[in-house]
Design an enzyme around this catalytic site. Sequence first.
Site, PDB file in Angstrom:
ATOM      1  N   GLY A 124      -3.163   3.754  -2.473  1.00  0.00           N
ATOM      2  CA  GLY A 124      -3.114   2.935  -3.002  1.00  0.00           C
ATOM      3  C   GLY A 124      -3.176   1.238  -2.904  1.00  0.00           C
ATOM      4  N   ALA A 140       1.101  -1.400  -0.043  1.00  0.00           N
ATOM      5  CA  ALA A 140      -0.112  -0.188  -0.038  1.00  0.00           C
ATOM      6  C   ALA A 140       0.954   0.880  -0.031  1.00  0.00           C
ATOM      7  CB  ALA A 140      -1.521  -0.039   1.998  1.00  0.00           C
ATOM      8  N   ASP A 141       0.340   2.353  -0.160  1.00  0.00           N
ATOM      9  CA  ASP A 141       0.887   3.251  -0.209  1.00  0.00           C
ATOM     10  C   ASP A 141      -0.022   4.520  -0.674  1.00  0.00           C
ATOM     11  OD1 ASP A 141       3.306   5.040  -1.050  1.00  0.00           O
ATOM     12  OD2 ASP A 141       2.186   6.746  -2.004  1.00  0.00           O
ATOM     13  N   THR A 142      -0.248   5.224   0.888  1.00  0.00           N
ATOM     14  CA  THR A 142      -1.200   5.976   0.894  1.00  0.00           C
ATOM     15  C   THR A 142      -0.062   8.040   1.202  1.00  0.00           C
ATOM     16  OG1 THR A 142      -1.718   4.733   2.744  1.00  0.00           O
ATOM     17  CG2 THR A 142      -2.363   7.442   3.026  1.00  0.00           C
TER      18      THR A 142
END
Length: 189
Positions: A110, A73-75
């Site tokens: 994401g 994930a990437d925030t």
Amino acid sequence: MQNYPNLETLVLASASPRRRELLSSLGVEFSVEVPRIDETARAGEPPRAFAERLAAEKAGAIAAPAGTVLVAADTIVVHEGRILGKPEDDAHAFEMLSGLSGKAHEVVTGVCVKRDERTELFSVATEVFFRELEPCEIKAYIATGCPMDKAGAYAIQGGAAHMVRAINGSYTNVVGLPLCELHETLISF
């Protein structure tokens, strides 16, 4: 794994302790591998596409045995169409938090779930509303050191909860991993 009978081995591709805590709350066993990727946005890349691309690249950077499920994930924080990354220094953190003061912004995560050739890629957005912040309280928050490794220079679960007037959407997404959507994906994966 009880809730996810289709999962045998699960790997979280993340260095984030917050994502580890959130994933643990689903009652799954997993190991952690930290991917090394370039996290630079491409010219003209929309924020949501950027977050999804980074999640996919993080999952792709981990070499895993066949059958292993990878979660990456990437925030990011998006304010007035601009991606706010991690602050470079105290002055940059102050600039970011001052810009968010009294306004709404969006937190986008994401997420990539991958096993062998199958990949599920999605993103979740949450609208966050900050109350008006006094310069002295911004400085006091920065002095804690908490903002320095956080997108947008704050962590809702790490000392910034009093800054947030309201959220519209997933709280766990703001922390860094949208659990409801991840759970739904893992059930059918």
